[in-house]
Write an enzyme that holds these catalytic residues in place. Structure first.
Site, PDB file in Angstrom:
ATOM      1  N   TYR A 128       0.865  -1.124   0.025  1.00 35.65           N
ATOM      2  CA  TYR A 128      -0.037   0.090   0.158  1.00 35.65           C
ATOM      3  C   TYR A 128       0.754   1.141   0.081  1.00 35.65           C
ATOM      4  O   TYR A 128       1.555   1.553   0.987  1.00 35.65           O
ATOM      5  CB  TYR A 128      -1.081   0.285   1.489  1.00 35.65           C
ATOM      6  CG  TYR A 128      -1.754  -1.173   0.976  1.00 35.65           C
ATOM      7  CD1 TYR A 128      -2.146  -2.022   0.318  1.00 35.65           C
ATOM      8  CD2 TYR A 128      -2.675  -1.547   2.286  1.00 35.65           C
ATOM      9  CE1 TYR A 128      -3.014  -3.136   0.150  1.00 35.65           C
ATOM     10  CE2 TYR A 128      -3.454  -2.607   2.595  1.00 35.65           C
ATOM     11  CZ  TYR A 128      -3.860  -3.233   1.601  1.00 35.65           C
ATOM     12  OH  TYR A 128      -4.618  -4.259   1.725  1.00 35.65           O
ATOM     13  N   HIS A 196       0.255 -11.807   1.532  1.00 37.77           N
ATOM     14  CA  HIS A 196      -0.683 -11.084   0.877  1.00 37.77           C
ATOM     15  C   HIS A 196      -1.212 -11.798  -0.247  1.00 37.77           C
ATOM     16  O   HIS A 196      -2.505 -11.759  -0.583  1.00 37.77           O
ATOM     17  CB  HIS A 196      -0.065  -9.791   0.296  1.00 37.77           C
ATOM     18  CG  HIS A 196      -1.097  -8.539   0.114  1.00 37.77           C
ATOM     19  ND1 HIS A 196      -0.929  -7.390   0.222  1.00 37.77           N
ATOM     20  CD2 HIS A 196      -2.405  -8.663  -0.078  1.00 37.77           C
ATOM     21  CE1 HIS A 196      -1.860  -6.450  -0.042  1.00 37.77           C
ATOM     22  NE2 HIS A 196      -2.707  -7.404  -0.085  1.00 37.77           N
ATOM     23  N   SER A 276     -12.818  -5.371   1.820  1.00 37.15           N
ATOM     24  CA  SER A 276     -13.658  -4.606   1.085  1.00 37.15           C
ATOM     25  C   SER A 276     -15.088  -5.025   1.592  1.00 37.15           C
ATOM     26  O   SER A 276     -15.827  -5.460   0.562  1.00 37.15           O
ATOM     27  CB  SER A 276     -13.277  -4.821  -0.270  1.00 37.15           C
ATOM     28  OG  SER A 276     -12.207  -4.541  -0.675  1.00 37.15           O
ATOM     29  N   PHE A 282     -18.948   0.705  -2.758  1.00 37.49           N
ATOM     30  CA  PHE A 282     -20.091   0.858  -3.441  1.00 37.49           C
ATOM     31  C   PHE A 282     -21.241   0.380  -2.690  1.00 37.49           C
ATOM     32  O   PHE A 282     -22.487   1.061  -2.952  1.00 37.49           O
ATOM     33  CB  PHE A 282     -20.071  -0.589  -4.753  1.00 37.49           C
ATOM     34  CG  PHE A 282     -21.114  -0.614  -5.479  1.00 37.49           C
ATOM     35  CD1 PHE A 282     -21.155   0.478  -6.556  1.00 37.49           C
ATOM     36  CD2 PHE A 282     -22.005  -1.528  -5.422  1.00 37.49           C
ATOM     37  CE1 PHE A 282     -22.277   0.520  -7.376  1.00 37.49           C
ATOM     38  CE2 PHE A 282     -23.163  -1.337  -6.526  1.00 37.49           C
ATOM     39  CZ  PHE A 282     -23.377  -0.659  -7.228  1.00 37.49           C
TER      40      PHE A 282
END
Length: 402
Positions: A128, A196, A276, A282
């Site tokens: 990140y 990851h 997420s 969204f």
């Protein structure tokens, strides 16, 4: 002031049917000037008493004006057990892949506000930025050393501060990344170190063995893996017990319910951390077909599910969540997070945000009571709407599911 919280503990059987079991509701009674107690039934042994603002508020230097909202849950079991807040905070979007973001001072303050509200789980990764997200986490959380936990991830190859797009989980590289993360995070031990992405060139047993050595050396406390298959989880756990699996999971992407990942976590006593959980913002209802994503710092523009056409079609799902929430006083974000929290007592979502209002909105999800029948009806309604667009492009999809 009363804060009511639900956690209806229920499991999915191997064939995907809902198995109704524990259904216990706790009431958090807190006050700014007086301590209180959260009474938890025996069936709720994975829920730990919530700390009150009066007695155990972390002194962050910014005042103790808010109640601490986050209950605690347990990831993992046995020696791998890890107690954290029921909702964590994903830090990625504060520097990476989420368009424009506030300056560092604002982000540090927001992280402090999260601590003030009882969040103890903060999630970052080497890639990140790369690197600058870990630096932000280290600076912001330094005053709370020993009181909160920051998790990070290795695996993506970083050379001269830039991601190459390749994976590198060779033992020597894991050790190198561990040392560098310790310095950036300003900690003596990494609370939870995830792989990851799976590296097809390194056996999972070698990865697990390396982490086991780092745990013995006191440099890592727990470990986890991201976006891996049930078989890979079994192999890794046999060498070094896993604390958590982190994969995408929300009402628009429920693959882990069907590919064996949640089942193997349940069987082996491994926690699950959905990343997420709002489908990259969204499901919060703030994105529409006219939303513009920063071409230099937002991966959503590369995802098939975020084309104008896909957003327009998938907005029907957001509308369902909004309708569900209206009669319950919930926002669509709270509906999405509440659905996840209801799934299992060992699931801990990590929504990210750069806005204080959204932070509080997310954490207050734990106050709402919704029964299993209502959640099942929501699932059925959402399942009737086909999701338009794949979640990843072809290259990113190749990196998941090992």
């Amino acid at each position: 002031m009363k804060n009511r919280t639900y956690i209806n503990n229920s499991s999915d059987t191997a064939n995907g049917d809902k198995k109704h079991g524990m259904d216990r509701r706790g009431f958090i009674k807190t006050a700014i000037t007086a301590g209180a107690v959260l009474t938890v039934g025996p069936a709720m042994n994975n829920m730990i008493a919530a700390e009150t603002a009066a007695s155990n508020t972390v002194n962050s230097g910014i005042g103790n004006k808010y109640e601490r909202l986050a209950l605690k849950r347990r990831l993992g079991s046995g020696m791998a057990a890890f107690d954290v807040s029921a909702i964590g905070l994903g830090l990625m979007g504060m520097t990476y892949n989420r368009s424009e973001h506030p300056d560092k001072k604002h982000c540090v303050r927001l992280i402090h506000e999260a601590v003030e509200r009882g969040v103890t789980l903060f999630d970052t990764a080497i890639v990140y930025g790369p690197l600058n997200n870990e630096l932000l986490a280290g600076e912001a959380l330094k005053p709370f050393k020993g009181k909160v936990n920051v998790t990070t991830k290795f695996g993506h190859e970083i050379i001269n501060g830039k991601a190459t797009g390749r994976q590198d989980s060779r033992p020597a590289t894991i050790r190198k990344y561990c040392e560098e993360s310790l310095r950036r995070l300003q900690v003596d031990c990494i609370s939870l170190f995830y792989q990851h992405r799976f590296d097809p060139n390194v056996s999972v047993e070698d990865v697990a063995g390396t982490i086991q050595d780092l745990i013995k050396e006191g440099k890592v406390l727990h470990w986890g893996m991201c976006e891996v298959s049930a078989d890979t989880i079994r192999k890794a756990n046999a060498v070094c017990p896993l604390t958590a699996i982190q994969s995408e999971y929300h009402l628009m992407h429920r693959l882990v319910e069907y590919n064996g990942v949640l089942n193997v976590c349940r069987e082996l006593g491994i926690g699950f951390v959905p990343y997420s959980p709002l489908n990259r913002g969204f499901l919060g209802g703030c994105i529409n077909e006219y939303t513009q994503f920063d071409i230099n710092n937002d991966n959503r523009q590369t995802l098939p599910r975020f084309t104008h056409e896909a957003i327009r079609a998938n907005t029907r799902i957001v509308n369902v969540l909004q309708h569900f929430g209206r009669t319950r006083g919930m926002t669509s974000s709270q509906v999405a997070l509440g659905w996840l929290l209801n799934k299992e007592p060992w699931i801990v979502p990590i929504p990210g945000t750069t806005k204080l209002s959204h932070l509080e909105e997310n954490l207050r999800t734990i106050e709402f009571e919704v029964n299993d029948a209502e959640w099942n009806k929501l699932e059925e309604t959402v399942a009737e709407i086909p999701v338009t667009g794949e979640r990843y492009n072809a290259e990113q999809q190749r990196q998941v599911g090992f």
